[in-house]
Design a protein around this motif. Sequence first.
Motif, PDB file in Angstrom:
ATOM      1  N   GLY A  59      72.166  43.397  57.384  1.00  0.00           N
ATOM      2  CA  GLY A  59      72.652  44.364  58.360  1.00  0.00           C
ATOM      3  C   GLY A  59      74.105  44.746  58.141  1.00  0.00           C
ATOM      4  O   GLY A  59      74.850  44.967  59.099  1.00  0.00           O
ATOM      5  N   LEU A  60      74.512  44.826  56.884  1.00  0.00           N
ATOM      6  CA  LEU A  60      75.905  45.132  56.555  1.00  0.00           C
ATOM      7  C   LEU A  60      76.044  46.606  56.192  1.00  0.00           C
ATOM      8  O   LEU A  60      75.307  47.120  55.346  1.00  0.00           O
ATOM      9  CB  LEU A  60      76.366  44.256  55.389  1.00  0.00           C
ATOM     10  N   TYR A  61      76.987  47.272  56.820  1.00  0.00           N
ATOM     11  CA  TYR A  61      77.256  48.679  56.528  1.00  0.00           C
ATOM     12  C   TYR A  61      78.626  49.042  57.082  1.00  0.00           C
ATOM     13  O   TYR A  61      79.208  48.289  57.861  1.00  0.00           O
ATOM     14  CB  TYR A  61      76.169  49.578  57.127  1.00  0.00           C
ATOM     15  N   GLY A  62      79.112  50.191  56.664  1.00  0.00           N
ATOM     16  CA  GLY A  62      80.374  50.694  57.190  1.00  0.00           C
ATOM     17  C   GLY A  62      81.563  50.351  56.316  1.00  0.00           C
ATOM     18  O   GLY A  62      81.456  49.637  55.314  1.00  0.00           O
ATOM     19  N   PRO A  63      82.724  50.879  56.705  1.00  0.00           N
ATOM     20  CA  PRO A  63      83.937  50.699  55.897  1.00  0.00           C
ATOM     21  C   PRO A  63      84.374  49.242  55.760  1.00  0.00           C
ATOM     22  O   PRO A  63      85.045  48.888  54.801  1.00  0.00           O
ATOM     23  CB  PRO A  63      84.998  51.515  56.629  1.00  0.00           C
ATOM     24  N   GLN A  64      83.965  48.385  56.695  1.00  0.00           N
ATOM     25  CA  GLN A  64      84.350  46.976  56.589  1.00  0.00           C
ATOM     26  C   GLN A  64      83.693  46.316  55.374  1.00  0.00           C
ATOM     27  O   GLN A  64      84.238  45.363  54.818  1.00  0.00           O
ATOM     28  CB  GLN A  64      84.054  46.208  57.882  1.00  0.00           C
ATOM     29  N   VAL A  65      82.551  46.825  54.935  1.00  0.00           N
ATOM     30  CA  VAL A  65      81.908  46.288  53.734  1.00  0.00           C
ATOM     31  C   VAL A  65      82.748  46.641  52.516  1.00  0.00           C
ATOM     32  O   VAL A  65      83.015  45.785  51.665  1.00  0.00           O
ATOM     33  CB  VAL A  65      80.463  46.822  53.585  1.00  0.00           C
ATOM     34  N   ASP A  66      83.186  47.894  52.437  1.00  0.00           N
ATOM     35  CA  ASP A  66      84.044  48.314  51.325  1.00  0.00           C
ATOM     36  C   ASP A  66      85.297  47.433  51.272  1.00  0.00           C
ATOM     37  O   ASP A  66      85.673  46.933  50.212  1.00  0.00           O
ATOM     38  CB  ASP A  66      84.459  49.781  51.490  1.00  0.00           C
ATOM     39  N   GLU A  67      85.908  47.248  52.433  1.00  0.00           N
ATOM     40  CA  GLU A  67      87.132  46.455  52.510  1.00  0.00           C
ATOM     41  C   GLU A  67      86.890  45.013  52.068  1.00  0.00           C
ATOM     42  O   GLU A  67      87.674  44.452  51.306  1.00  0.00           O
ATOM     43  CB  GLU A  67      87.664  46.475  53.942  1.00  0.00           C
ATOM     44  N   ALA A  68      85.800  44.413  52.529  1.00  0.00           N
ATOM     45  CA  ALA A  68      85.481  43.027  52.171  1.00  0.00           C
ATOM     46  C   ALA A  68      85.216  42.869  50.673  1.00  0.00           C
ATOM     47  O   ALA A  68      85.395  41.782  50.119  1.00  0.00           O
ATOM     48  CB  ALA A  68      84.272  42.537  52.966  1.00  0.00           C
ATOM     49  N   CYS A  69      84.806  43.964  50.025  1.00  0.00           N
ATOM     50  CA  CYS A  69      84.504  43.921  48.593  1.00  0.00           C
ATOM     51  C   CYS A  69      85.672  44.388  47.733  1.00  0.00           C
ATOM     52  O   CYS A  69      85.520  44.580  46.525  1.00  0.00           O
ATOM     53  CB  CYS A  69      83.276  44.785  48.294  1.00  0.00           C
ATOM     54  N   GLY A  70      86.820  44.589  48.348  1.00  0.00           N
ATOM     55  CA  GLY A  70      87.988  45.035  47.586  1.00  0.00           C
ATOM     56  C   GLY A  70      87.850  46.458  47.097  1.00  0.00           C
ATOM     57  O   GLY A  70      88.405  46.829  46.064  1.00  0.00           O
ATOM     58  N   ALA A  71      87.102  47.263  47.834  1.00  0.00           N
ATOM     59  CA  ALA A  71      86.869  48.664  47.454  1.00  0.00           C
ATOM     60  C   ALA A  71      87.380  49.581  48.566  1.00  0.00           C
ATOM     61  O   ALA A  71      87.761  49.124  49.635  1.00  0.00           O
ATOM     62  CB  ALA A  71      85.378  48.894  47.226  1.00  0.00           C
TER      63      ALA A  71
END
Length: 152
Positions: A59-71
């Motif tokens: 259930g992961l989505y949104g800008p926080q996923v990008d941030e957590a992945c260094g993207a």
Amino acid sequence: MAGWGKAGVRLTPSQAAWRASQRRERRAARDAELEAVHRAWREGRVIPDSITTALNLHGLYGPQVDEACGAREPDVDKWEAGELYPTWEQLLLLAELCGVTPRFFVVSHGRLDPRTTSLRFHHPDGNQPLAEPVLFYRRDVVEETVGREAAP
């Protein structure tokens, strides 16, 4: 160092040596798997749909996923679409975020078609065709990322 066994009983030197050898073997196996996945990443064998699967399972989505992945937003969306190839470090961060090993992203997991399960009764559009999964990255997309990481 002898260490402790079950119920607080001290291990004998031979038991402690056996445990240490087991730890070394497990570590060597993990290192070998990680090297194999790194080789697969360099060869462009990450599967965009496996990224989508891992994110959806958790259930992961949104800008926080990008941030957590260094993207940066919308990089992860582009990974899923096969338009941008993640760096090795980003792939490791994504694996950690999703609670999977990096190997998860180089293995195809198939696709559950809700139209063939009872899920079709729980969604008004249950009989609509599914979008085709993105199963590979174009060579130029891979080379852009892998080549950039290989450059001094």
